[in-house]
Write a protein that holds these residues in place. Structure first.
Motif, PDB file in Angstrom:
ATOM      1  N   ASN A  16      24.498  57.206  -3.830  1.00 44.60           N
ATOM      2  CA  ASN A  16      24.324  58.639  -4.148  1.00 44.60           C
ATOM      3  C   ASN A  16      23.773  58.833  -5.557  1.00 44.60           C
ATOM      4  O   ASN A  16      24.245  59.693  -6.307  1.00 44.60           O
ATOM      5  CB  ASN A  16      25.669  59.366  -4.009  1.00 44.60           C
ATOM      6  CG  ASN A  16      26.305  59.222  -2.649  1.00 44.60           C
ATOM      7  OD1 ASN A  16      25.936  59.872  -1.699  1.00 44.60           O
ATOM      8  ND2 ASN A  16      27.297  58.332  -2.574  1.00 44.60           N
ATOM      9  N   PHE A  19      22.827  62.265  -6.843  1.00 46.27           N
ATOM     10  CA  PHE A  19      23.901  63.250  -7.002  1.00 46.27           C
ATOM     11  C   PHE A  19      24.989  62.747  -7.956  1.00 46.27           C
ATOM     12  O   PHE A  19      26.083  63.300  -7.983  1.00 46.27           O
ATOM     13  CB  PHE A  19      24.516  63.570  -5.631  1.00 46.27           C
ATOM     14  CG  PHE A  19      23.507  63.998  -4.611  1.00 46.27           C
ATOM     15  CD1 PHE A  19      22.945  65.257  -4.664  1.00 46.27           C
ATOM     16  CD2 PHE A  19      23.092  63.131  -3.616  1.00 46.27           C
ATOM     17  CE1 PHE A  19      22.006  65.664  -3.731  1.00 46.27           C
ATOM     18  CE2 PHE A  19      22.152  63.511  -2.671  1.00 46.27           C
ATOM     19  CZ  PHE A  19      21.599  64.783  -2.730  1.00 46.27           C
ATOM     20  N   ASN A  29      30.429  61.053  -2.601  1.00 40.79           N
ATOM     21  CA  ASN A  29      29.229  61.868  -2.784  1.00 40.79           C
ATOM     22  C   ASN A  29      28.494  61.579  -4.084  1.00 40.79           C
ATOM     23  O   ASN A  29      27.433  62.149  -4.333  1.00 40.79           O
ATOM     24  CB  ASN A  29      29.623  63.345  -2.747  1.00 40.79           C
ATOM     25  CG  ASN A  29      30.341  63.714  -1.470  1.00 40.79           C
ATOM     26  OD1 ASN A  29      29.735  64.009  -0.460  1.00 40.79           O
ATOM     27  ND2 ASN A  29      31.688  63.670  -1.511  1.00 40.79           N
ATOM     28  N   TYR A  51      30.198  64.202  -8.814  1.00 36.58           N
ATOM     29  CA  TYR A  51      29.400  65.036  -7.915  1.00 36.58           C
ATOM     30  C   TYR A  51      29.591  66.521  -8.211  1.00 36.58           C
ATOM     31  O   TYR A  51      28.718  67.338  -7.904  1.00 36.58           O
ATOM     32  CB  TYR A  51      29.802  64.723  -6.469  1.00 36.58           C
ATOM     33  CG  TYR A  51      29.113  65.567  -5.430  1.00 36.58           C
ATOM     34  CD1 TYR A  51      27.760  65.397  -5.151  1.00 36.58           C
ATOM     35  CD2 TYR A  51      29.830  66.526  -4.714  1.00 36.58           C
ATOM     36  CE1 TYR A  51      27.133  66.173  -4.188  1.00 36.58           C
ATOM     37  CE2 TYR A  51      29.207  67.299  -3.746  1.00 36.58           C
ATOM     38  CZ  TYR A  51      27.861  67.125  -3.487  1.00 36.58           C
ATOM     39  OH  TYR A  51      27.242  67.889  -2.529  1.00 36.58           O
ATOM     40  N   TYR A 104      26.727  68.533  -9.759  1.00 38.61           N
ATOM     41  CA  TYR A 104      25.692  68.990  -8.823  1.00 38.61           C
ATOM     42  C   TYR A 104      26.249  70.082  -7.910  1.00 38.61           C
ATOM     43  O   TYR A 104      25.601  71.105  -7.687  1.00 38.61           O
ATOM     44  CB  TYR A 104      25.186  67.814  -7.986  1.00 38.61           C
ATOM     45  CG  TYR A 104      24.319  68.229  -6.824  1.00 38.61           C
ATOM     46  CD1 TYR A 104      22.966  68.509  -7.006  1.00 38.61           C
ATOM     47  CD2 TYR A 104      24.859  68.356  -5.539  1.00 38.61           C
ATOM     48  CE1 TYR A 104      22.176  68.914  -5.941  1.00 38.61           C
ATOM     49  CE2 TYR A 104      24.072  68.752  -4.468  1.00 38.61           C
ATOM     50  CZ  TYR A 104      22.729  69.032  -4.674  1.00 38.61           C
ATOM     51  OH  TYR A 104      21.951  69.431  -3.618  1.00 38.61           O
ATOM     52  N   TYR A 105      27.446  69.892  -7.417  1.00 32.76           N
ATOM     53  CA  TYR A 105      28.028  70.805  -6.436  1.00 32.76           C
ATOM     54  C   TYR A 105      28.163  72.217  -6.988  1.00 32.76           C
ATOM     55  O   TYR A 105      27.782  73.201  -6.342  1.00 32.76           O
ATOM     56  CB  TYR A 105      29.391  70.269  -5.995  1.00 32.76           C
ATOM     57  CG  TYR A 105      30.180  71.204  -5.113  1.00 32.76           C
ATOM     58  CD1 TYR A 105      29.852  71.357  -3.771  1.00 32.76           C
ATOM     59  CD2 TYR A 105      31.249  71.934  -5.628  1.00 32.76           C
ATOM     60  CE1 TYR A 105      30.571  72.214  -2.949  1.00 32.76           C
ATOM     61  CE2 TYR A 105      31.965  72.796  -4.819  1.00 32.76           C
ATOM     62  CZ  TYR A 105      31.628  72.932  -3.484  1.00 32.76           C
ATOM     63  OH  TYR A 105      32.337  73.786  -2.684  1.00 32.76           O
TER      64      TYR A 105
END
Length: 435
Positions: free
Chosen positions: A87, A90, A316, A320, A323-324
């Protein structure tokens, strides 16, 4: 000639060990320097311990606890690396490096302590002196800011009613602690909890010790972090409870326990006021209102409402959340959040169920001992309170705390082993560090 050579070699080994432990103390001290000096220091310490472990095949490293911790620790790093590689788009690269460096520091610390089990008592005493210094210097820094802002009445006047007001305490500048107010406060809280743990192990509290604890409480109170205040309260309340419970005077013990039970409602009411806590915080219809705890509820609710966005097998990506919260869940209007403010939830999101289990196993191995239950709880419960509301989980503060906790938890058992060997000259070790 051979005797002289052996003696010289032993002295060199002792000096090298002293220097390495001195470097470890400097590493801990560096966490309170706003500039990131800890990165090269951590790296140098890890390299030094690796060289010592390679050059000295040591029987202590085959003990089940250390083998388990190293196995789980290396697997934890490897699994995080897999999640990072799968990932990369991300993940936050700096956070991955941070995870590897700080986790390696924990493992290197434990390896060093295990290689010098016969010297743990001296290292324990040196750690206590360092913690005392950190608390005193932190109190001096906090007092300077309080004087410059004339903030003596802020905790009691209601002026600090939201997160923005709380952050004013850092406006004069922080030269010893941290630029981010909440992290600065929890650094102090974790140091206070370690200091309390040391006092409980030795059972030798004095007026000086209580003064140091008082300086720590002053620092935590005036840095206005509710997470830090809750962490310190959990540690101190448990410490006082254990002292009362261990009293040899049965009548006094029962009287004090009764008084504590009667005071609990008043203590909880005072604590709720200090932490600015009331049930209206759970009413999310009013938005975050610039409140840190309410903001965390929004973060956790967002996770529950968007479970389909997460891969719970492979994870993820490392951190993460950055980004989320910027791309997927941008409806959360609470600035500055790039993670879920819960170490266990962060690991579940970042590296999946396997990453979460491996992270939890680190805690289990460090705090799972057949003895010293009171000391384990005294060190573990405040830490759980802290990382359940703050930190990504592999921060330098947390890994340093776990390393120091390992040292503290080993001392009672090692001291007992040492006493049992006093009459056996063949098992005596070289002079301990600091003598």
């Amino acid at each position: 000639m051979t005797t002289i050579f052996v003696t010289t070699a032993k002295r060199f080994d002792i000096r090298l060990d002293n220097l390495t432990f001195g470097l470890w103390l400097v590493c801990i001290f560096s966490l309170f320097i706003p500039i990131q000096f800890y990165v090269p220091l951590f790296t140098l310490f890890i390299f030094s311990v690796a060289m010592l472990a390679i050059l000295r095949a040591h029987f202590a490293l085959v003990r089940p606890p250390i083998v388990s911790l190293l196995l789980v620790g290396f697997t934890y790093i490897m699994w995080a690396s897999v999640s990072f590689i799968l990932n990369r788009d991300f993940s936050v690269h700096e956070q991955y490096i941070k995870l590897v460096l700080n986790s390696s520091f924990l493992l290197a610390s434990v390896v060093f302590f295990e290689m010098h089990r016969h010297r743990l008592s001296s290292m324990f005493s040196s750690l206590k002196r360092l913690l005392t210094l950190l608390i005193v210097l932190s109190a001096a820094q906090v007092a300077l800011n309080v004087v410059l802002l004339n903030a003596w009445l802020w905790p009691f006047s209601g002026q600090v009613s939201n997160s923005s007001a709380a952050y004013l305490i850092v406006t004069p500048g922080v030269f010893f602690g941290g630029a981010e107010k909440n992290i600065w406060a929890t650094k102090i809280a974790l140091v206070v909890c370690l200091y309390i743990g040391i006092l409980w192990v030795k059972r030798n509290t004095s007026w000086t010790s209580w003064i140091v604890i008082g300086l720590g409480l002053f620092s935590v109170l005036y840095t206005f972090s509710r997470t830090a205040q809750l962490t310190t309260f959990v540690g101190l309340a448990l410490f006082i409870f254990l002292i009362v419970l261990s009293s040899r005077q049965r009548l006094a013990r029962y009287a004090l326990l009764g008084a504590i039970l009667l005071l609990i409602p008043f203590i909880l009411q005072w604590l709720a006021g200090l932490l600015r806590f009331d049930w209206s915080l759970f009413d999310l219809s009013q938005g975050t209102q610039d409140d840190g705890f309410r903001g965390r509820l929004f973060l956790w609710t967002s996770f529950l409402n968007n479970l389909s966005n997460f891969n719970f097998l492979w994870g993820n990506g490392i951190q993460y959340g950055r980004y989320y919260f910027s791309e997927v869940s941008s409806e959360i209007a609470f600035l500055g959040n790039d993670n879920f403010h819960n170490a266990f939830l962060n690991h579940l999101v970042d590296s999946g169920v396997v990453g979460l289990v491996l992270y939890a196993l680190l805690f289990v191995i460090i705090f799972a001992r057949p003895k010293a239950l009171s000391t384990r709880l005294l060190l573990l419960l405040p830490l759980l309170a802290c990382i359940s509301l703050q930190y990504v989980g592999y921060d330098n503060d947390i890994m340093a705390y776990l390393a120091a906790a390992w040292l503290i938890l080993q001392v009672p058992a090692v001291s007992e082993e040492t006493r049992n060997r006093l009459d056996n000259p063949k098992r005596r070790q070289s002079p301990i560090i600091g003598t």
